[in-house]
Design an enzyme around this catalytic site. Structure first.
Site, PDB file in Angstrom:
ATOM      1  N   ASP A  53       4.563 -19.558   7.798  1.00 39.91           N
ATOM      2  CA  ASP A  53       4.621 -19.606   9.261  1.00 39.91           C
ATOM      3  C   ASP A  53       3.340 -20.190   9.840  1.00 39.91           C
ATOM      4  OD1 ASP A  53       5.726 -19.220  11.747  1.00 39.91           O
ATOM      5  OD2 ASP A  53       5.162 -17.121  11.894  1.00 39.91           O
ATOM      6  N   GLY A  54       3.479 -20.930  10.929  1.00 41.40           N
ATOM      7  CA  GLY A  54       2.307 -21.389  11.668  1.00 41.40           C
ATOM      8  C   GLY A  54       2.086 -22.890  11.678  1.00 41.40           C
ATOM      9  N   GLY A  67       3.643 -25.241  13.417  1.00 41.18           N
ATOM     10  CA  GLY A  67       3.669 -25.755  14.781  1.00 41.18           C
ATOM     11  C   GLY A  67       2.410 -25.410  15.552  1.00 41.18           C
ATOM     12  N   ARG A  68       1.948 -24.162  15.413  1.00 42.49           N
ATOM     13  CA  ARG A  68       0.744 -23.733  16.127  1.00 42.49           C
ATOM     14  C   ARG A  68      -0.488 -24.469  15.613  1.00 42.49           C
ATOM     15  NH1 ARG A  68       1.530 -17.532  15.359  1.00 42.49           N
ATOM     16  NH2 ARG A  68       3.297 -18.314  14.143  1.00 42.49           N
ATOM     17  N   HIS A  74       4.051 -29.607   9.976  1.00 44.04           N
ATOM     18  CA  HIS A  74       4.981 -29.503   8.850  1.00 44.04           C
ATOM     19  C   HIS A  74       4.530 -30.381   7.682  1.00 44.04           C
ATOM     20  CE1 HIS A  74       7.594 -27.060  11.212  1.00 44.04           C
ATOM     21  NE2 HIS A  74       7.927 -28.022  12.052  1.00 44.04           N
ATOM     22  N   ASN A  94      16.693 -21.830  12.236  1.00 40.47           N
ATOM     23  CA  ASN A  94      15.952 -23.065  12.496  1.00 40.47           C
ATOM     24  C   ASN A  94      16.832 -24.225  12.947  1.00 40.47           C
ATOM     25  OD1 ASN A  94      13.480 -22.544   9.847  1.00 40.47           O
ATOM     26  ND2 ASN A  94      13.441 -21.951  12.011  1.00 40.47           N
ATOM     27  N   ARG A 127      16.511 -25.351  16.580  1.00 43.82           N
ATOM     28  CA  ARG A 127      15.351 -26.084  17.086  1.00 43.82           C
ATOM     29  C   ARG A 127      15.780 -27.447  17.645  1.00 43.82           C
ATOM     30  NH1 ARG A 127      10.255 -24.920  12.964  1.00 43.82           N
ATOM     31  NH2 ARG A 127      10.179 -22.662  13.335  1.00 43.82           N
ATOM     32  N   ARG A 163       3.307 -13.136   4.499  1.00 39.41           N
ATOM     33  CA  ARG A 163       3.623 -13.903   5.710  1.00 39.41           C
ATOM     34  C   ARG A 163       2.329 -14.388   6.338  1.00 39.41           C
ATOM     35  NH1 ARG A 163       8.199 -13.547  10.251  1.00 39.41           N
ATOM     36  NH2 ARG A 163       7.461 -15.304  11.487  1.00 39.41           N
ATOM     37  N   ILE A 192       9.865  -9.751   9.422  1.00 37.66           N
ATOM     38  CA  ILE A 192      10.523 -10.198   8.191  1.00 37.66           C
ATOM     39  C   ILE A 192      11.397 -11.419   8.462  1.00 37.66           C
ATOM     40  CG2 ILE A 192      12.027  -9.497   6.271  1.00 37.66           C
ATOM     41  CD1 ILE A 192       9.294  -8.065   6.457  1.00 37.66           C
TER      42      ILE A 192
END
Length: 245
Positions: free
Chosen positions: A20-21, A23-24, A37, A68, A71, A188, A195
């Protein structure tokens, strides 16, 4: 953190990661999400090679969830193209490290080009035995469980099995992950503590590890830290500490 601190005799047999993360990470740099990505694939390579070197038997990566698909269309299309190009690029890495590629999820939902490339790489690495790398693609745990229940119900209805035959082993055999052991360590990234519909059945006894590090910044050192944290925990599986000792 030094790799030498890790006890190779007490490695998690199956590590699963919610990556995760991306995009940020891109947003922090003033870039488009796809830039995150693309850089996330570098973290994948680092993590895969480190796990194989340590001796981890199974690594499962949450690459694309059923949610997803909601999106923006352009991002989804770009992610699918990135999947195809990454599979082509990583074929050499998988072969060099003797890693078998596996995939779970509703693979029929993937674009034909991505599906073809995925199956081609899985076929070419099917005899590799050092580690199994599983990509969760178009994956959702609730959908997986629903499908398993439907298949079992059909077998009961058609007298292939009795309802008394239904136990944990039978359910497990109807999951996408029927050829994998339960997850020992779930990681994560990005600081979220959720989760997100990932391997809900398989993580029943897993140790959970959350880090604020965004996925593109995830390094071998972060992986080693998570594994060492896992090794310093007491896994009781319902028993008391005294029983274990």
């Amino acid at each position: 953190m030094n790799e030498q601190l890790i006890n190779k005799e007490n490695l998690p047999r199956h590590i699963a990661i919610i990556m995760d993360g991306n995009g940020r990470w891109a947003k922090q740099k003033g870039k488009l999400r796809i830039f995150g990505h693309e850089n996330g694939t570098k973290a994948v390579r680092r993590t895969v090679e480190a796990c194989a070197r340590l001796g981890v038997e199974n690594l499962t990566l949450y690459a694309f969830s059923t949610e997803n698909w909601k999106r923006p269309k352009m991002e989804v299309q770009t992610l699918m193209k990135l999947l195809v190009s990454s599979l082509k690029k990583e074929m050499k890495t998988l072969t060099k490290n003797n890693i078998r590629l596996n995939a779970i999820g509703n693979l029929n939902a993937l674009p034909e080009k991505a599906r073809q490339e995925l199956h081609e790489v899985m076929d070419k690495t099917s005899e590799n035995s050092r580690m199994t790398l599983t990509l969760a693609l178009s994956y959702g745990s609730r959908e997986e469980l629903k499908t398993a229940v439907q298949e079992i119900a059909d077998k009961v209805k058609n007298n292939i099995i009795s309802k008394d035959d239904i136990d944990e082993k039978l359910i497990n055999n109807h999951l996408y992950t029927h050829n994998l052991p339960d997850v020992d360590l779930l990681i994560r990234t990005s600081g979220e503590h959720r989760i997100s519909n990932f391997l809900l059945w398989q993580i029943a006894y897993a140790e959970l590890y959350f880090t604020s590090t965004l996925w593109p910044d995830f390094t071998e050192e972060h992986l080693f830290e998570a594994i060492l944290n896992y090794q310093n925990r007491e896994r009781r599986f319902g028993k008391t500490s005294e029983q274990l000792s």
